[in-house]
Design a protein around this motif. Structure first.
Motif, short mmCIF file in Angstrom:
data_model
loop_
_atom_site.label_atom_id
_atom_site.label_comp_id
_atom_site.label_asym_id
_atom_site.label_seq_id
_atom_site.Cartn_x
_atom_site.Cartn_y
_atom_site.Cartn_z
N THR A 95 0.74 -1.16 0.10
CA THR A 95 0.04 0.00 -0.03
C THR A 95 0.90 1.39 0.02
O THR A 95 0.64 2.29 -0.77
N LEU A 96 1.86 0.99 0.72
CA LEU A 96 2.86 2.31 0.78
C LEU A 96 3.49 2.77 -0.27
O LEU A 96 3.51 3.88 -0.87
N THR A 97 3.94 1.63 -1.03
CA THR A 97 4.66 1.82 -2.13
C THR A 97 3.65 2.33 -3.47
O THR A 97 4.14 3.20 -4.25
N ALA A 98 2.62 1.90 -3.46
CA ALA A 98 1.40 2.18 -4.17
C ALA A 98 1.09 3.66 -4.25
O ALA A 98 1.20 4.21 -5.26
N ARG A 99 0.79 3.95 -3.00
CA ARG A 99 0.49 5.15 -2.79
C ARG A 99 1.42 6.21 -3.11
O ARG A 99 1.46 7.21 -3.61
N ARG A 100 2.85 5.95 -2.80
CA ARG A 100 4.02 6.78 -2.86
C ARG A 100 4.30 7.09 -4.54
O ARG A 100 4.36 8.01 -5.15
N ARG A 101 4.03 5.73 -5.27
CA ARG A 101 4.03 5.99 -6.70
C ARG A 101 3.01 6.67 -7.51
O ARG A 101 3.03 7.52 -8.48
N ALA A 102 1.95 6.50 -6.90
CA ALA A 102 0.52 7.41 -7.53
C ALA A 102 0.46 8.71 -6.85
O ALA A 102 -0.58 9.18 -7.26
N ALA A 103 1.20 9.35 -6.06
CA ALA A 103 1.19 10.63 -5.37
C ALA A 103 0.75 11.76 -6.54
O ALA A 103 1.72 11.66 -7.41
N THR A 104 -0.15 12.51 -6.31
CA THR A 104 -0.39 13.79 -7.15
C THR A 104 -0.24 14.88 -6.26
O THR A 104 -0.33 16.07 -6.88
N THR A 105 -0.13 14.87 -5.13
CA THR A 105 -0.07 16.14 -4.52
C THR A 105 1.43 16.46 -3.95
O THR A 105 2.26 15.23 -3.90
N PRO A 106 1.81 17.56 -3.54
CA PRO A 106 3.04 17.69 -2.98
C PRO A 106 3.41 17.06 -1.82
O PRO A 106 2.58 16.97 -0.92
N SER A 107 4.83 16.49 -1.73
CA SER A 107 5.26 16.25 -0.46
C SER A 107 5.09 17.13 0.56
O SER A 107 5.38 18.16 0.43
N VAL A 108 5.05 16.39 2.01
CA VAL A 108 5.12 17.02 3.00
C VAL A 108 6.08 16.61 3.92
O VAL A 108 6.28 15.43 4.25
N THR A 109 7.06 17.53 4.42
CA THR A 109 7.95 16.87 5.24
C THR A 109 7.45 17.01 6.70
O THR A 109 6.83 18.01 7.41
N PRO A 110 7.36 15.67 7.38
CA PRO A 110 6.92 15.28 8.50
C PRO A 110 7.78 15.93 9.73
O PRO A 110 8.65 16.13 9.46
N ASP A 111 7.00 16.41 10.78
CA ASP A 111 7.78 16.77 12.09
C ASP A 111 8.28 15.39 12.59
O ASP A 111 7.85 14.45 12.32
N PRO A 112 9.40 15.55 13.25
CA PRO A 112 9.99 14.46 13.91
C PRO A 112 9.01 13.85 14.75
O PRO A 112 7.97 14.32 15.42
N ALA A 113 9.03 12.47 14.80
CA ALA A 113 8.27 11.91 15.75
C ALA A 113 8.78 11.86 17.12
O ALA A 113 9.99 12.27 17.43
N ASP A 114 7.83 11.94 18.18
CA ASP A 114 8.24 11.64 19.55
C ASP A 114 8.86 10.51 20.14
O ASP A 114 8.32 9.69 19.93
N PRO A 115 10.21 10.85 20.63
CA PRO A 115 10.80 9.62 20.82
C PRO A 115 10.38 8.70 22.20
O PRO A 115 10.34 7.69 22.39
N ARG A 116 9.20 9.37 22.77
CA ARG A 116 8.80 8.81 23.93
C ARG A 116 7.74 7.59 23.34
O ARG A 116 7.41 6.76 24.33
N GLN A 117 7.52 7.95 22.19
CA GLN A 117 6.51 6.68 21.59
C GLN A 117 7.26 5.42 21.65
O GLN A 117 6.76 4.20 21.72
#
Length: 153
Positions: free
Chosen positions: A75-97
């Motif tokens: 799913t992730l591979t397919a969604r990334r290949r088919a992306a039509t919207t601009p990419s979004v740089t994600p915020d860093p994840a909380d290391p407490r997770q």
């Protein structure tokens, strides 16, 4: 009504009518029926299809997703290949997770909570014995929308 095993539709054995619910905007179509129990909320998960092909279970309360590891990758591979919207740089994840403990809804063993070393800055929970992945709300979208060479600009 009974769920059609070949399609994400319900069939009435009495009148023969078929109902196919529209997929949600995030590609999730609830097919119905209780699944496992949510490892975070302890409520029954709902069976669903992701992008009309991958069987998943979702929590209607916390919006978490339980799915096969292979299904996550496909799913992730397919969604990334088919992306039509601009990419979004994600915020860093909380290391407490990384400190949380999640129990596999299938076998009740402790899932491995670790960084996902692909795009998205997310922490995922995996059960190696069951080959399942638990994603918190929005994590699939973060990974799919993150910049990278495998995603169209």
């Amino acid at each position: 009504m009974t769920l059609d095993s070949a399609h994400p539709c319900w069939s009435c054995t009495h009148c023969g009518s078929v109902v196919c619910p529209d997929p949600a905007s995030d590609g999730v179509r609830v097919t119905g029926g209780p699944g496992h129990v949510c490892p975070l909320c302890a409520v029954p998960l709902q069976r669903a299809l992701l992008d009309e092909r991958e069987p998943i279970e979702i929590c209607e309360r916390c919006k978490g997703t339980l799915m096969a590891r292979r299904g996550f990758a496909v799913t992730l591979t397919a969604r990334r290949r088919a992306a039509t919207t601009p990419s979004v740089t994600p915020d860093p994840a909380d290391p407490r997770q990384l400190d949380r403990r999640v129990v596999c809804p299938n076998c009740a063993a402790a899932m491995i909570t670790d960084w996902y070393y692909g795009p998205g800055n997310i922490v995922i929970d995996t059960c190696p014995a069951c080959d399942l992945v638990w994603l918190d709300a929005g994590e699939l979208r973060r990974a799919a929308d993150a910049p990278g060479g495998d995603r169209l600009p």
